[in-house]
Scaffold this motif. Structure first.
Motif, PDB file in Angstrom:
ATOM      1  N   UNK A  57       0.826  -1.218   0.000  1.00 12.67           N
ATOM      2  CA  UNK A  57       0.000   0.000   0.000  1.00 12.67           C
ATOM      3  C   UNK A  57       0.854   1.259   0.000  1.00 12.67           C
ATOM      4  N   UNK A  61       2.004   6.015  -2.740  1.00 11.90           N
ATOM      5  CA  UNK A  61       2.455   7.400  -2.568  1.00 11.90           C
ATOM      6  C   UNK A  61       3.981   7.511  -2.536  1.00 11.90           C
ATOM      7  N   UNK A  99      -0.991  13.921   6.110  1.00 10.13           N
ATOM      8  CA  UNK A  99      -1.879  12.767   5.910  1.00 10.13           C
ATOM      9  C   UNK A  99      -1.395  11.511   6.647  1.00 10.13           C
ATOM     10  N   UNK A 102      -3.304  10.137   9.650  1.00  5.37           N
ATOM     11  CA  UNK A 102      -4.578   9.513   9.268  1.00  5.37           C
ATOM     12  C   UNK A 102      -4.365   8.077   8.782  1.00  5.37           C
ATOM     13  N   UNK A 103      -3.212   7.824   8.146  1.00 11.97           N
ATOM     14  CA  UNK A 103      -2.903   6.452   7.714  1.00 11.97           C
ATOM     15  C   UNK A 103      -2.426   5.597   8.882  1.00 11.97           C
ATOM     16  N   UNK A 107      -3.391   1.173  11.641  1.00  9.67           N
ATOM     17  CA  UNK A 107      -2.607  -0.053  11.815  1.00  9.67           C
ATOM     18  C   UNK A 107      -2.265  -0.267  13.290  1.00  9.67           C
TER      19      UNK A 107
ATOM     20  N   UNK B 365      -6.118   0.575   0.984  1.00 11.32           N
ATOM     21  CA  UNK B 365      -5.928   1.963   1.379  1.00 11.32           C
ATOM     22  C   UNK B 365      -6.468   2.869   0.272  1.00 11.32           C
ATOM     23  N   UNK B 366      -6.869   4.067   0.652  1.00 10.90           N
ATOM     24  CA  UNK B 366      -7.196   5.077  -0.346  1.00 10.90           C
ATOM     25  C   UNK B 366      -6.752   6.455   0.141  1.00 10.90           C
ATOM     26  N   UNK B 367      -6.258   7.256  -0.782  1.00 10.52           N
ATOM     27  CA  UNK B 367      -6.043   8.674  -0.512  1.00 10.52           C
ATOM     28  C   UNK B 367      -6.501   9.431  -1.761  1.00 10.52           C
ATOM     29  N   UNK B 381      -8.517  10.424   3.322  1.00 10.59           N
ATOM     30  CA  UNK B 381      -7.803   9.153   3.350  1.00 10.59           C
ATOM     31  C   UNK B 381      -8.677   8.104   4.021  1.00 10.59           C
TER      32      UNK B 381
END
Lengths: 127, 430
Positions: A57, A61, A99, A102-103, A107, B365-367, B381
């Motif tokens: 994942x 990015x 961000x 937020x990720x 987890x 996952x998404x953004x 997100x």
């Protein structure tokens, strides 16, 4: 129409199986990825499917294998400790971000460790 | 759909792939332990191209064929930036050269016209067929042109572009904006949920306004919406007030936003409240899964494809995985990011299935970044997990850019939006 409920049952049973596998496999995966650090190729395909699937994942990015070609930081080449400290800092809010907090909140600490080990081991191999 | 399943198909369903290997009931199902490992991927967008690359990266012994008729793929993400004059079409163009050269994916520039689920073959428009052990269907969206009276594919290609698949549609809408007089009215007609790229229409309104503010400041953008609320609504409305005061008007369903009818010759839109005349009309119609998914009966009554969220294998046809916008992926939005995330999950699952193993629990996952101006970005997100009722968002994670974010954060998010695009493009096609 008659077969439809059967199909659903099959799919649900699979989901149960995988949820169970996903959570119970965690400690084993950690050991496996540390032990096989010498052979990252084997580890990638065999030992830590959980770490690998979590880490895939990140590439969306941070670039393939964590190698960024933009302003987004590269993860590849960082140590396990560096990545783990950063991720846990994002999760707790100690480390400022746009961000990443937020990720990281999505987890468990164990999962963040698996992600760190995945990229940390990749970079060791690449040296 | 299900009443057309033959007895043989049903046995095959129980025996094949995921179900058999996961439950441990059947030792030697055909596709889980195939002697050959051939995967055909239909569609070279965010989902399909990711799956093709990652299959090869994760297991080079798998033979991967990607069927995509377009030699150059223009991405929907950043196509609004083109409309705003921030990027060019070349900036959003990608080819399959790296997938072919570096990852040795067999690229077939053809259209798929049918899937034979008994023989496990894909039929191409040129008459040839491709055999597969597992098939990935990633066809994106198709438009329900007939949902709005007066609209059609030919109207979309002439007077009222949707520009919801990037390429010539983007160029057409851009030309109309460039040709429009100062003081013109641009209508953006947004569909009801679910549809591709939930924040897309509102980013588009923002960046069209950015262009108009600089070049044609007397003009207006009016969004006619088939919804009463929309993605990142608070962030967009705050940004519009700050950046484009009085230029962008949003009309919800309650305020007569639903489009009932259009007249392409007169350039008018009929809503419950009357008839509006537009200088540019960007009509984004309701959508369903891409044509091949409908033709192959991979869709259910919703028009989208039900899947097993562990592997994205169709619950209607075993051995066929559906990823991206075409799939019913629970809480995940229909975004390029989500499609790519699903492509990786499907690829990793297929690698495990070929090894006769249970797929790992998926991590999804998404953004979605949206730009309101060159230096003004916001994001949403989501991190997802598997629950008994499918893919759900993990509570406490994800979410929006804070409504009180300062200019520095908004500038950083705009920078990261561009960085994200560069890296995900490289992760998929590069």
């Amino acid at each position: 129409m008659a077969v439809k409920p059967e199909i659903r049952l099959t799919a649900s049973a699979l989901i149960f199986a995988v949820i169970a596998a996903g959570s119970s496999a965690l400690p084993g995966d950690c050991r496996a990825s540390s032990n096989s650090a010498k052979n990252a190729t084997a580890r990638q395909s065999e030992s830590s499917p959980r770490g690998q699937i979590l880490a895939l994942s990140c590439a969306s990015c941070h670039g393939t294998d964590g190698k960024s070609s933009s302003v987004i930081p590269t993860i590849n080449g960082r140590s396990v400790e560096y990545i783990e400290t950063a991720l846990k800092g994002y999760k707790s809010g100690d480390r400022p971000s746009t961000v990443m907090a937020r990720h990281a909140k999505g987890y468990t600490d164990e999962e963040l460790r698996l992600i760190s080990e995945y990229f940390g081991t990749l970079s060791t191999t690449n040296k | 759909m299900s009443n057309t399943l033959s007895r043989r198909d049903f046995s095959k369903l129980l025996l094949s792939g995921v179900a058999g290997s996961a439950l441990g009931l059947f030792g030697t199902s055909k596709s889980a332990f195939a002697s050959t490992k051939r995967v055909v991927v239909i569609g070279g967008g965010f989902g399909g191209a990711t799956a093709a690359k990652y299959l090869r990266k994760l297991d080079p012994s798998i033979h991967v064929t990607l069927v995509e008729p377009k030699a150059v793929y223009y991405t929907c993400p950043l196509s609004n930036w083109v409309l705003g004059g921030l990027k060019t079409m070349d900036d959003i163009a990608h080819t399959y050269a790296v997938l072919k050269g570096k990852y040795q994916v067999n690229i077939v520039p053809e259209v798929v016209i049918g899937i034979d689920m008994v023989k496990n073959t894909v039929k191409l428009k040129n008459g040839k067929t491709l055999g597969y052990d597992r098939l990935i269907v990633a066809p994106g969206i198709d438009f329900k042109y007939d949902a709005i009276e007066g609209y059609s594919e030919s109207v979309a290609n002439s007077q009222m572009p949707h520009a919801w698949q990037a390429g010539s549609q983007t160029t057409l809408l851009q030309k109309q904006l460039l040709d429009m007089k100062n003081g013109g009215r641009v209508f953006i007609c947004a569909p009801a949920n679910p549809f591709r790229c939930p924040p897309g229409p509102y980013e588009r309104a923002s960046l069209i306004a950015a262009y108009l503010k600089a070049a044609k400041p007397l003009s207006k953008v009016i969004i006619l919406d088939a919804k009463d609320k929309f993605s990142k609504q608070g962030l967009f409305k705050k940004g519009w007030d700050r950046l484009y005061p009085g230029m962008i008007e949003w009309r919800s369903v309650a305020l007569g936003g639903k489009v009932l009818k259009v007249d392409a010759g007169a350039m008018t839109i009929t809503t419950e409240l009357g008839v509006e005349k537009g200088d540019v009309i960007n009509l984004i119609p309701p959508q369903r899964a891409g044509k091949i998914a409908v033709d192959a009966a991979l869709t259910d009554a919703t028009g989208w494809c039900p899947i097993n969220p562990v592997s994205f294998e169709s619950t209607l046809h075993p051995g066929i995985h559906v990823i991206g916008d075409a799939s019913l992926a629970g809480a995940m939005p229909k975004s390029g990011f989500a499609a790519s995330s699903q492509g990786k999950v499907a690829a990793a699952a297929i690698v495990r299935l070929f090894q006769g193993k249970v797929p790992a629990a998926p991590s999804l996952v998404n953004t979605c970044y949206s730009l309101l101006a060159a230096d003004y970005g916001v994001s949403v997100a989501g991190v997802y997990k598997l629950a008994v009722d499918g893919i759900v968002e993990i509570k406490g994670a994800g979410g929006l850019t804070p409504l009180d974010a300062d200019d520095n954060q908004l500038r950083q998010e705009a920078m990261f939006a561009q960085g994200w695009y560069q890296n995900i493009s490289q992760d998929i096609w590069g």
